[in-house]
Design a protein around this motif. Structure first.
Motif, mmCIF file in Angstrom:
data_model
loop_
_atom_site.group_PDB
_atom_site.id
_atom_site.type_symbol
_atom_site.label_atom_id
_atom_site.label_comp_id
_atom_site.label_asym_id
_atom_site.label_seq_id
_atom_site.Cartn_x
_atom_site.Cartn_y
_atom_site.Cartn_z
ATOM 1 N N ALA A 241 0.824 -1.212 0.000
ATOM 2 C CA ALA A 241 0.000 0.000 0.000
ATOM 3 C C ALA A 241 0.853 1.254 0.000
ATOM 4 O O ALA A 241 0.443 2.294 -0.539
ATOM 5 N N MET A 242 2.047 1.200 0.585
ATOM 6 C CA MET A 242 2.932 2.360 0.616
ATOM 7 C C MET A 242 3.587 2.650 -0.730
ATOM 8 O O MET A 242 4.202 3.707 -0.910
ATOM 9 N N LEU A 243 3.496 1.731 -1.655
ATOM 10 C CA LEU A 243 4.117 1.936 -2.965
ATOM 11 C C LEU A 243 3.241 2.734 -3.918
ATOM 12 O O LEU A 243 3.597 2.909 -5.083
ATOM 13 N N ARG A 244 2.086 3.148 -3.432
ATOM 14 C CA ARG A 244 1.232 4.004 -4.268
ATOM 15 C C ARG A 244 1.952 5.307 -4.591
ATOM 16 O O ARG A 244 2.793 5.780 -3.820
ATOM 17 N N ASN A 245 1.674 5.939 -5.713
ATOM 18 C CA ASN A 245 2.338 7.165 -6.175
ATOM 19 C C ASN A 245 1.557 8.399 -5.741
ATOM 20 O O ASN A 245 0.606 8.801 -6.410
ATOM 21 N N PRO A 246 1.917 9.036 -4.624
ATOM 22 C CA PRO A 246 1.234 10.280 -4.233
ATOM 23 C C PRO A 246 1.646 11.427 -5.157
ATOM 24 O O PRO A 246 2.731 11.412 -5.740
ATOM 25 N N ALA A 247 0.802 12.416 -5.241
ATOM 26 C CA ALA A 247 1.057 13.529 -6.178
ATOM 27 C C ALA A 247 2.227 14.400 -5.744
ATOM 28 O O ALA A 247 2.880 15.039 -6.575
ATOM 29 N N ARG B 82 5.126 13.498 -4.478
ATOM 30 C CA ARG B 82 6.398 12.782 -4.388
ATOM 31 C C ARG B 82 7.056 12.754 -5.764
ATOM 32 O O ARG B 82 6.426 12.390 -6.757
ATOM 33 N N ASP B 83 8.356 13.159 -5.820
ATOM 34 C CA ASP B 83 9.045 13.183 -7.109
ATOM 35 C C ASP B 83 9.456 11.770 -7.518
ATOM 36 O O ASP B 83 9.377 10.822 -6.749
ATOM 37 N N ALA B 84 9.956 11.662 -8.751
ATOM 38 C CA ALA B 84 10.286 10.344 -9.305
ATOM 39 C C ALA B 84 11.447 9.700 -8.568
ATOM 40 O O ALA B 84 11.475 8.484 -8.364
ATOM 41 N N GLY B 85 12.453 10.494 -8.140
ATOM 42 C CA GLY B 85 13.625 9.933 -7.468
ATOM 43 C C GLY B 85 13.286 9.314 -6.130
ATOM 44 O O GLY B 85 13.702 8.194 -5.810
ATOM 45 N N SER B 86 12.528 10.036 -5.319
ATOM 46 C CA SER B 86 12.153 9.498 -4.013
ATOM 47 C C SER B 86 11.230 8.290 -4.152
ATOM 48 O O SER B 86 11.298 7.348 -3.359
ATOM 49 N N GLN B 87 10.384 8.345 -5.187
ATOM 50 C CA GLN B 87 9.497 7.201 -5.412
ATOM 51 C C GLN B 87 10.288 5.945 -5.771
ATOM 52 O O GLN B 87 10.010 4.846 -5.292
ATOM 53 N N GLU B 88 11.333 6.112 -6.576
ATOM 54 C CA GLU B 88 12.165 4.974 -6.959
ATOM 55 C C GLU B 88 12.919 4.415 -5.753
ATOM 56 O O GLU B 88 13.020 3.192 -5.576
ATOM 57 N N ALA B 89 13.458 5.296 -4.901
ATOM 58 C CA ALA B 89 14.166 4.843 -3.706
ATOM 59 C C ALA B 89 13.220 4.112 -2.754
ATOM 60 O O ALA B 89 13.591 3.103 -2.132
ATOM 61 N N ARG C 25 10.491 2.497 -3.595
ATOM 62 C CA ARG C 25 10.182 1.185 -4.166
ATOM 63 C C ARG C 25 11.326 0.206 -3.935
ATOM 64 O O ARG C 25 11.111 -0.971 -3.647
ATOM 65 N N TYR C 26 12.534 0.670 -4.073
ATOM 66 C CA TYR C 26 13.701 -0.185 -3.872
ATOM 67 C C TYR C 26 13.754 -0.702 -2.429
ATOM 68 O O TYR C 26 13.969 -1.893 -2.185
ATOM 69 N N THR C 27 13.506 0.198 -1.460
ATOM 70 C CA THR C 27 13.559 -0.201 -0.053
ATOM 71 C C THR C 27 12.456 -1.184 0.299
ATOM 72 O O THR C 27 12.701 -2.251 0.878
ATOM 73 N N PHE C 28 11.227 -0.824 -0.069
ATOM 74 C CA PHE C 28 10.114 -1.701 0.266
ATOM 75 C C PHE C 28 10.142 -2.999 -0.528
ATOM 76 O O PHE C 28 9.623 -4.027 -0.093
ATOM 77 N N GLY C 29 10.739 -2.953 -1.710
ATOM 78 C CA GLY C 29 10.893 -4.191 -2.475
ATOM 79 C C GLY C 29 11.734 -5.207 -1.729
ATOM 80 O O GLY C 29 11.404 -6.397 -1.668
#
Length: 666
Positions: free
Chosen positions: A213-219, A221-228, A230-234
């Motif tokens: 649920a935390m991997l959802r893309n909030p408005a 949040r930039d692309a870099g932080s979103q990628e980091a 995803r990497y952590t929660f992955g």
């Protein structure tokens, strides 16, 4: 085509079973019966229940496209709710839902709701047919199998209930948390490891659900932080998943190893009638433990398993030994244990305690009167266990015709009993590795008892085994003289009604008295009774009895004989009941052993100080009572204070013959 997978699979199973049934060599080895086929199909459907449910609802699962239209997730070319193609898929999904998951839930719900009635009506066939539903849980939680399937169904249809992802996460987490609370409150699965594993997997599923649920893309949040992120929660998801898989594989490997090596919890299940053989069953359990180091099953020591006897016999027992007396086949729960062993092909052994063979008891008259052995309420209990009179008759017939029996009297010598137990263990392929005990030479005790009583014989041998465990050098006195005991030797006398009627006992009591041996009295299996002095006088007047006494205690006078018996009944007697639970029995034995240790310590102290130890129990009586009161005053709480026992203390005053005192065991 996916919706046709279930009927095709069912058809293939039936065809394969029919082909195997046609081959005689496979028919018996594969247990090809209707009840086993029903259980196998139910088990497979339970395993793939979530998959079948997800396939059944595919016609309702749609995905919103950028242009605002909804298309079917299984086929993006089909527009949802916009044409005949989707209507046809929806119709198939409705039929699949009604036939597969809802139909399966309706059937299992009906079986669960009417479980007791159907068990009484159809007996063991129904139990075996529904083992996939009931067999994994404890008997009192027979309904949990249906609740587990209902939970799986709710988890599968959650995407249809809430189309918004946040609502889906909330619903899924709610279902899982409710199940965790219920599971931890009841612990319904038969094996403890399954209960722990169920809690672990449910908690891990909740964690992975929240992580996704935390991997959802909030408005914001930039692309870099979103990628980091995803990497952590992955990596978190992978770690949780890897832990679950490894834990499951290790658990499966462990139980597979136990299954292959045939290591079961109990080497022998002792079936006995409580009134006729409870004490001997305790003696036999101690003998088996000392000969093998393994654990036999004795019902009084396994109170937590009494509601699950059939499962214990089938799964946790190497063999079942019937301690045969005249009453054992009339006892309902003994019948349940025997039928369960016969049905599940657990080896059966008979130890004939009364000199009769199984055929002598289970004759034509017994089978013709089977309808009248148990009351209507007992027959209802039998039916609730999935058994009927036909099953009992089949099992008893097997006992007569195909079960090996051994003669084993309670009055046999210890050597004969020990060899018989070794033969029984060899018959069930249980290795014999006798335990070795190192007795303390300074702790020497002689035991006097009524040698003509079966119960007292069993008690004294149990007491001897426990004394050996406690490092005492123990000698049971029979027809041979005591010999020359050490200066610190003690005597234990088992008080019983037949004690004063037995010349051998009278001789040993008087011999210990003249040797100035401290005597600790123990009461077991009987209420206290006064010695009949007229019978004692009759024994002393009989030439053969008096000759037998003199062979054991040469030079004894009749006055000393009478005096020793009267003095014996002034000594404090300790209650010892081996037919109670193992914990209670050992608590009572520890009281006796503590009393012996106190006397030995006092004898050691007086010998070092140059004092003379009292020559008779009368001289030490006041100090004995004072020591007992001190012990009771300073007693500490035991490890398991939930068990409340009472020791019956019996002693004699000068003016009053006997007084019974109840002393609370702290």
């Amino acid at each position: 085509m996916q919706l046709l997978g279930v009927p095709i699979s069912f058809f293939m199973i039936v065809v394969a079973a029919s082909i195997a049934y046609a081959v005689r060599s496979l028919r018996s080895s594969l247990k090809l019966r209707t009840k086993y086929l029903c259980n196998s199909i139910g088990f497979l459907f339970s395993v793939f229940f979530i998959v079948v449910t997800l396939v059944s609802i595919e016609g309702f699962q749609c995905h919103k496209n950028p242009n605002g239209k909804l298309t079917l997730m299984m086929d993006r070319s089909i527009i949802c709710w916009g044409g005949s193609e989707h209507d046809a898929v929806v119709a198939l999904s409705v039929i699949a839902l009604l036939v597969y998951p809802i139909g399966f839930l309706s059937l299992t719900g009906y079986l669960t709701w009417n479980y007791h009635a159907l068990t009484q009506k159809h007996g063991m066939n129904f139990i075996v047919s529904t083992r996939f539903l009931i067999g994994r849980v404890k008997p009192e939680y027979y309904f949990v199998g249906f609740l587990y399937n209902m939970r799986s169904f709710l988890l599968s249809i959650t995407p249809l209930i809430g189309q918004v992802s946040e609502i889906q996460v909330l619903l899924l987490a709610f279902i899982m948390i409710v199940w965790i609370v219920f599971q931890m409150y009841t612990f319904p699965w038969r094996f403890p490891i399954l209960n722990h594993f169920d809690v672990l997997t449910s908690a891990a599923n909740v964690m992975m659900l929240l992580t996704f649920a935390m991997l959802r893309n909030p408005a914001d949040r930039d692309a870099g932080s979103q990628e980091a992120l995803r990497y952590t929660f992955g990596w978190i998801v992978l770690a949780i998943f890897f832990t679950l898989v490894v834990s499951m594989l290790l658990a499966c490997g462990y139980f597979l190893y136990l299954r292959i090596t045939a290591r079961k919890e109990y080497c022998v299940f002792l079936t006995h009638h409580k009134g006729a053989a409870a004490v001997f069953a305790r003696q036999m359990k101690l003998m088996i433990q000392h000969l093998t180091g393994k654990k036999p099953f004795l019902d009084v020591d396994e109170l937590d398993n009494l509601d699950n006897l059939t499962f214990t016999v089938r799964t946790c027992t190497e063999a079942l030994c019937i301690l045969q007396t005249q009453q054992v086949y009339n006892r309902l729960w003994c019948s349940v244990e025997i039928v369960s062993a016969h049905t599940n092909r657990v080896p059966l052994i008979v130890a004939c305690l009364d000199g009769s063979s199984p055929a002598d008891i289970l004759d034509d008259k017994f089978f013709s009167n089977m309808d009248h052995i148990w009351t209507s309420n007992e027959l209802v209990e039998l039916n609730k266990m999935g058994m009927g009179l036909d099953d009992v008759e089949s099992a008893y017939t097997h006992v007569v015709s195909s079960t090996k029996s051994f003669t084993m009297s309670m009055l046999h010598t210890e050597q004969v009993q020990r060899q018989t137990v070794i033969n029984i263990l060899s018959e069930v392929h249980c290795p014999v590795k006798p335990k070795r005990f190192a007795p303390n030479p300074e702790h020497e005790v002689y035991v006097i008892y009524d040698t003509e009583s079966k119960d007292q014989t069993c008690v004294v041998r149990i007491l001897r085994d426990l004394l050996l465990e406690a490092s005492w050098t123990c000698t049971i006195l029979l027809q041979e003289p005591m010999g020359h005991p050490s200066s610190r030797a003690l005597a234990i006398t088992l008080i019983s009604a037949g004690l004063a009627k037995n010349p051998i006992c009278l001789a040993h009591i008087a011999d210990a008295y003249t040797k100035e041996m401290p005597n600790v009295t123990v009461l077991s299996q009987e209420d206290f009774s006064k010695p009949d002095m007229s019978q004692v006088e009759a024994i002393l007047s009989d030439e053969s009895s008096w000759s037998q006494i003199l062979n054991i205690a040469p030079g004894l006078s009749k006055h000393s004989m009478t005096e020793s018996l009267l003095e014996l009944y002034k000594v404090l007697a300790w209650r010892f009941n081996p037919q109670d639970t193992d914990m209670v029995m050992r608590v009572e034995f520890r009281r006796v052993a503590d009393r012996l240790t106190v006397i030995v310590g006092r004898m050691t102290a007086t010998s070092i100080g140059g004092e003379t130890y009292p020559s008779s129990p009368t001289q030490s009586r006041s100090s004995s009572q004072a020591e007992f009161q001190s012990m009771a005053k300073d007693a500490k709480p035991m490890e398991q204070p939930t068990t409340k026992n009472k020791l019956s203390l019996i002693f004699q005053d000068d003016d009053e013959l006997h007084e019974n005192v109840n002393c609370e065991v702290f």
